[in-house]
Design a protein around this motif. Structure first.
Motif, short mmCIF file in Angstrom:
data_model
loop_
_atom_site.label_atom_id
_atom_site.label_comp_id
_atom_site.label_asym_id
_atom_site.label_seq_id
_atom_site.Cartn_x
_atom_site.Cartn_y
_atom_site.Cartn_z
N LEU A 60 0.83 -1.20 0.00
CA LEU A 60 0.00 0.00 0.00
C LEU A 60 0.86 1.25 0.00
N LYS A 65 -3.27 6.24 1.24
CA LYS A 65 -4.20 5.72 2.23
C LYS A 65 -4.60 6.82 3.22
N LEU A 150 -6.88 -0.20 8.36
CA LEU A 150 -7.61 -0.74 7.22
C LEU A 150 -9.06 -1.00 7.60
N ASP A 154 -11.20 -2.80 3.02
CA ASP A 154 -9.80 -2.76 2.60
C ASP A 154 -9.15 -4.12 2.82
N THR A 157 -10.30 -6.65 0.29
CA THR A 157 -9.70 -6.38 -1.01
C THR A 157 -8.26 -6.87 -1.05
#
Length: 162
Positions: A60, A65, A150, A154, A157
């Motif tokens: 990430l 984010k 998260l 998230d 995913t």
């Protein structure tokens, strides 16, 4: 008689001028940045998969984010490979940071509550803040609450991508 404060160690990292910290207990290793293998149709903050000793680790962009502007990777850019407990399983993921600074020890009595205004990120995944004095610079280190960074969506995913 008061109880002594407990201590916890954190890895500090920077995103521009902001300094954040992740509990050492979650950090498996720190890698030099290399471009992850892109995953089609993933969320904007998911860069793709990074090969970590033969395992594809979802990686990430921590800047995206947190809603910060993305920047091109530089010579100090690192990937922190984390193992984060989420419910009944452990999620392995990589977080891209502009720079890893150092490991610090924080006493629980040093941690101030997360501010609810005046910061560009959501306070629900902030454990607290710690004042810092480093190289003549004073400021704050934001302590992440990794299990809340998260959302459930998230995490799902990322699980599917891995």
């Amino acid at each position: 008689m008061s109880r002594p404060a407990s201590e916890q160690q954190f890895v500090t990292l920077s995103l521009g001028d902001e300094v954040f910290a992740i509990p050492v207990a979650y950090v498996r290793e720190i890698l030099e940045f290399r471009a992850p293998f892109a995953i089609p149709e993933g969320p904007a903050f998911m860069l793709g998969l990074t090969d970590v000793r033969g395992q594809g680790v979802p990686t990430l962009d921590l800047r995206r984010k947190l809603g910060l502007a993305p920047v091109a990777p530089g010579p100090s850019t690192r990937i922190l490979v984390l193992d984060v407990p989420l419910g009944d399983r452990v999620l392995s993921l990589g977080l891209v940071a502009d720079r890893v600074i150092e490991v610090i020890t924080v006493s629980t009595d040093q941690v101030e509550p997360a501010p609810d205004i005046g910061v560009p990120w959501r306070s629900d995944y902030i454990q607290g803040v710690v004042r810092r004095e480093a190289s003549g610079n004073s400021g704050f280190v934001v302590l992440f609450e990794m299990t809340r960074l998260l959302t459930a969506q998230d995490a799902e995913t990322i699980r599917q991508a891995a």
